[in-house]
Design a protein around this motif. Structure first.
Motif, PDB file in Angstrom:
ATOM      1  N   ALA A 213      -2.163   0.460   5.528  1.00 31.92           N
ATOM      2  CA  ALA A 213      -1.055   1.350   5.162  1.00 31.92           C
ATOM      3  C   ALA A 213       0.237   0.561   5.025  1.00 31.92           C
ATOM      4  N   ALA A 214       1.287   1.277   4.631  1.00 30.45           N
ATOM      5  CA  ALA A 214       2.629   0.704   4.500  1.00 30.45           C
ATOM      6  C   ALA A 214       3.598   1.463   5.384  1.00 30.45           C
ATOM      7  N   ASP A 215       4.648   0.788   5.798  1.00 27.39           N
ATOM      8  CA  ASP A 215       5.747   1.423   6.523  1.00 27.39           C
ATOM      9  C   ASP A 215       6.599   2.150   5.479  1.00 27.39           C
ATOM     10  N   ILE A 216       6.360   3.456   5.330  1.00 29.14           N
ATOM     11  CA  ILE A 216       6.983   4.200   4.232  1.00 29.14           C
ATOM     12  C   ILE A 216       8.460   4.487   4.467  1.00 29.14           C
ATOM     13  N   VAL A 217       8.935   4.310   5.696  1.00 30.42           N
ATOM     14  CA  VAL A 217      10.363   4.472   5.970  1.00 30.42           C
ATOM     15  C   VAL A 217      11.112   3.206   5.572  1.00 30.42           C
ATOM     16  N   ARG A 218      10.558   2.096   5.943  1.00 25.25           N
ATOM     17  CA  ARG A 218      11.205   0.811   5.664  1.00 25.25           C
ATOM     18  C   ARG A 218      11.093   0.420   4.195  1.00 25.25           C
TER      19      ARG A 218
ATOM     20  N   THR B  35       0.330  -5.075  -1.153  1.00 25.95           N
ATOM     21  CA  THR B  35       0.188  -4.232  -2.343  1.00 25.95           C
ATOM     22  C   THR B  35       0.766  -2.846  -2.092  1.00 25.95           C
ATOM     23  N   VAL B  36       0.381  -2.232  -0.981  1.00 24.97           N
ATOM     24  CA  VAL B  36       0.884  -0.876  -0.710  1.00 24.97           C
ATOM     25  C   VAL B  36       2.331  -0.899  -0.233  1.00 24.97           C
ATOM     26  N   GLU B  37       2.778  -1.999   0.369  1.00 23.54           N
ATOM     27  CA  GLU B  37       4.197  -2.111   0.710  1.00 23.54           C
ATOM     28  C   GLU B  37       5.049  -2.123  -0.554  1.00 23.54           C
ATOM     29  N   ALA B  38       4.633  -2.936  -1.542  1.00 22.96           N
ATOM     30  CA  ALA B  38       5.370  -3.009  -2.805  1.00 22.96           C
ATOM     31  C   ALA B  38       5.380  -1.651  -3.502  1.00 22.96           C
ATOM     32  N   MET B  39       4.236  -0.995  -3.515  1.00 25.06           N
ATOM     33  CA  MET B  39       4.152   0.309  -4.178  1.00 25.06           C
ATOM     34  C   MET B  39       4.987   1.360  -3.445  1.00 25.06           C
ATOM     35  N   ALA B  40       5.035   1.283  -2.120  1.00 18.32           N
ATOM     36  CA  ALA B  40       5.883   2.208  -1.359  1.00 18.32           C
ATOM     37  C   ALA B  40       7.343   2.030  -1.736  1.00 18.32           C
ATOM     38  N   ALA B  41       7.718   0.788  -2.099  1.00 17.32           N
ATOM     39  CA  ALA B  41       9.081   0.503  -2.543  1.00 17.32           C
ATOM     40  C   ALA B  41       9.296   0.838  -4.015  1.00 17.32           C
ATOM     41  N   GLY B  42       8.265   1.397  -4.648  1.00 19.36           N
ATOM     42  CA  GLY B  42       8.402   1.833  -6.036  1.00 19.36           C
ATOM     43  C   GLY B  42       8.076   0.780  -7.071  1.00 19.36           C
ATOM     44  N   VAL B  43       7.421  -0.318  -6.664  1.00 16.37           N
ATOM     45  CA  VAL B  43       7.156  -1.432  -7.582  1.00 16.37           C
ATOM     46  C   VAL B  43       5.702  -1.408  -8.035  1.00 16.37           C
ATOM     47  N   PRO B  44       5.436  -1.406  -9.350  1.00 18.24           N
ATOM     48  CA  PRO B  44       4.046  -1.499  -9.814  1.00 18.24           C
ATOM     49  C   PRO B  44       3.447  -2.849  -9.446  1.00 18.24           C
ATOM     50  N   VAL B  45       2.144  -2.866  -9.219  1.00 20.01           N
ATOM     51  CA  VAL B  45       1.452  -4.073  -8.771  1.00 20.01           C
ATOM     52  C   VAL B  45       0.319  -4.402  -9.721  1.00 20.01           C
ATOM     53  N   MET B  46       0.226  -5.675 -10.114  1.00 26.65           N
ATOM     54  CA  MET B  46      -0.941  -6.193 -10.824  1.00 26.65           C
ATOM     55  C   MET B  46      -1.688  -7.118  -9.871  1.00 26.65           C
ATOM     56  N   ALA B  47      -3.021  -7.080  -9.934  1.00 27.92           N
ATOM     57  CA  ALA B  47      -3.807  -7.867  -8.988  1.00 27.92           C
ATOM     58  C   ALA B  47      -5.140  -8.275  -9.594  1.00 27.92           C
ATOM     59  N   THR B  48      -5.703  -9.326  -9.056  1.00 28.30           N
ATOM     60  CA  THR B  48      -7.069  -9.704  -9.399  1.00 28.30           C
ATOM     61  C   THR B  48      -8.013  -8.667  -8.795  1.00 28.30           C
ATOM     62  N   PRO B  49      -9.174  -8.466  -9.393  1.00 30.64           N
ATOM     63  CA  PRO B  49     -10.113  -7.445  -8.898  1.00 30.64           C
ATOM     64  C   PRO B  49     -10.892  -7.942  -7.688  1.00 30.64           C
ATOM     65  N   VAL B  50     -10.158  -8.249  -6.620  1.00 33.40           N
ATOM     66  CA  VAL B  50     -10.748  -8.842  -5.426  1.00 33.40           C
ATOM     67  C   VAL B  50     -10.481  -7.944  -4.219  1.00 33.40           C
ATOM     68  N   GLY B  51     -11.525  -7.600  -3.497  1.00 36.10           N
ATOM     69  CA  GLY B  51     -11.378  -6.892  -2.232  1.00 36.10           C
ATOM     70  C   GLY B  51     -10.643  -5.577  -2.353  1.00 36.10           C
ATOM     71  N   GLY B  52      -9.775  -5.336  -1.363  1.00 33.20           N
ATOM     72  CA  GLY B  52      -9.076  -4.063  -1.274  1.00 33.20           C
ATOM     73  C   GLY B  52      -8.147  -3.779  -2.431  1.00 33.20           C
ATOM     74  N   ASN B  53      -7.613  -4.817  -3.065  1.00 33.41           N
ATOM     75  CA  ASN B  53      -6.719  -4.583  -4.209  1.00 33.41           C
ATOM     76  C   ASN B  53      -7.451  -3.876  -5.346  1.00 33.41           C
ATOM     77  N   ARG B  54      -8.690  -4.259  -5.551  1.00 36.82           N
ATOM     78  CA  ARG B  54      -9.494  -3.571  -6.574  1.00 36.82           C
ATOM     79  C   ARG B  54      -9.623  -2.090  -6.230  1.00 36.82           C
ATOM     80  N   GLU B  55      -9.877  -1.805  -4.957  1.00 41.72           N
ATOM     81  CA  GLU B  55     -10.083  -0.416  -4.536  1.00 41.72           C
ATOM     82  C   GLU B  55      -8.790   0.398  -4.610  1.00 41.72           C
ATOM     83  N   ILE B  56      -7.670  -0.226  -4.269  1.00 44.51           N
ATOM     84  CA  ILE B  56      -6.379   0.476  -4.322  1.00 44.51           C
ATOM     85  C   ILE B  56      -6.011   0.839  -5.754  1.00 44.51           C
ATOM     86  N   LEU B  57      -6.106  -0.146  -6.660  1.00 47.78           N
ATOM     87  CA  LEU B  57      -5.632   0.062  -8.025  1.00 47.78           C
ATOM     88  C   LEU B  57      -6.639   0.789  -8.907  1.00 47.78           C
TER      89      LEU B  57
END
Length: 423
Positions: free
Chosen positions: A184-189, A303-325
């Protein structure tokens, strides 16, 4: 403070992010803070300095990181045994295999169930960062430590399907013992800022420049060399872009050489280690975040920290990043892990910024799926299930003081019986 029906949790980690940044330590901090909202929790860590913790959270630094690994392991075991002998513990919650074995053995002697979070194959991470006979021996020792620790667990938590499969295939853990609970991400911070222009000026990001950010440990498996190779192609096709690369590690000199060789000094900024208190600013200043991992990316907290801050994320299809995106915007995944795949994906994306998800869409995906409250609720359900099953199967001596009959030869009997069940 004791809540109705709350659990008494003994949580053991590796370190604490105020002294040792990293994904495991960041996860450990946040999940303990979340669980401590409703449960009695004590956390044990090994840190070079006193951990900086949230008020009310009980965190004990049982050993300095400067000590030999064997000394640190002993310190965890001894302190955990003392706690279990002087107060009731409902469950042991472990996060780092080398420090977990002795604690888990003490728990088994006292008939206390153990849940372990598998943050990745420690021995494989070591293997990827070196060569030679000495390194091979080091890898084998690490694998043996992991195997020994994992044989004491009643259940496992993993952060992704990828790590579930690794835990099952590489460590012979039954699938029935493995539970997937994403991070998860710290959605307040981490949230979008209304002062973005001022933040970008403070970070010396020129107006009109598209800032692409990555924050990684500078080691081979993070894919940073491949990203620099890709960036050479990106700047040819998409002017007015800059890559901000934060982190420290052994690849620093090699990255510097490659940047100079490609003439990218004005298009790549090596930020060095970004202090924790500056992370939010960098996320808020970035236009795009990129995660170029090559292997063993269990989830992707950044990845989820950046997205919580409103930033789109590009990632290689590896591990959890594949599942998130994959369940958010699959087009933000690169076709593969190579520099060519990254270059093609970045060029296409940067040319079509109007197709990026909005800051609100990015943040909403996190709010719906990746909050620490959500994670702690799922972890608690697992704890209660394990405790209930353990009580049905074995019963439980609730006394906090276990006498001499659980010591000595009985320890070996416990170890043999647990190990034997996997052979």
């Amino acid at each position: 403070m004791r809540f109705n029906n709350s659990l008494r949790i003994l949580s053991t980690g590796m370190g604490w992010p105020s002294a040792q940044p990293g994904g495991l330590n960041t996860y450990f901090k946040h999940i303990n803070e979340a669980l401590a909202e409703n449960h009695d929790l004590q956390a044990l860590v090994s840190s070079s300095e006193k951990p900086v913790v949230k008020e009310g959270l009980q965190v004990t630094n049982v050993a300095k990181t400067q000590l030999k690994l064997s000394k640190r392991r002993d310190a965890f075991r001894q302190h955990a045994a003392w706690l279990m002998d002087n107060q009731d513990v409902d469950i042991v919650y472990s996060h780092f295999a080398p420090y977990s074995t002795g604690v888990a053995m003490e728990a088994k002697q006292r008939n206390i169930p153990v849940v372990m979070t598998f943050h990745g194959p420690w021995s494989e991470e070591i293997k990827l960062e070196g060569k030679g006979l000495k390194h091979w021996v080091k890898t084998r020792i690490a694998k043996n430590m992991e195997m020994k620790a994992y044989r004491f667990a009643d259940a496992f938590i993993v952060l992704s399907e990828t790590f579930r499969d690794i835990l099952h295939q590489n460590y012979q853990i039954p699938l029935t013992k493995i539970h997937i609970v994403p991070g998860a991400a710290d959605i307040v911070r981490f949230q979008p800022s209304t002062e973005r222009k001022a933040i970008r000026e403070r970070l010396h990001i020129t107006e009109g420049t598209t800032a692409v950010l990555t924050l990684r440990r500078l080691v081979n498996r993070m894919g940073l060399l491949q990203l620099i190779d890709a960036w050479k192609e990106v700047v040819r096709e998409v002017p007015d872009t800059v890559l901000l690369l934060g982190g420290k590690g052994p690849l620093k000199e090699e990255l510097e050489k490659k940047i100079a060789e490609y003439g990218l000094e004005s298009r790549v900024r090596l930020l060095g280690y970004v202090p924790d208190h500056e992370l939010a600013d960098y996320y808020q200043a970035a236009d795009l975040f990129v995660v170029p991992s090559q292997a063993l990316e269990g989830f992707g907290l950044i990845t989820v920290e950046a997205m919580a801050a409103g930033v789109p994320v590009m990632a290689t299809p590896v591990g959890g990043n594949r599942e998130i995106l994959q369940k958010f915007r699959p087009e933000l995944l690169f076709a593969g892990k190579s520099s060519q795949d990254m270059a093609a994906g970045l060029i296409r994306s940067l040319r079509n910024q109007d197709q990026w998800p909005t800051a609100e869409q990015c943040r909403n995906h996190v709010l719906e799926n990746y909050t620490w409250e959500r994670v702690s609720d799922q972890v608690e359900v697992i704890f209660r299930s394990v405790i209930d099953n353990h009580l049905i199967a074995y019963g439980r001596n609730r006394s906090p003081r276990v006498q001499a009959e659980r010591k000595g030869g009985h320890e070996k009997d416990v170890e043999n019986s647990v190990f034997g069940s996997y052979r």
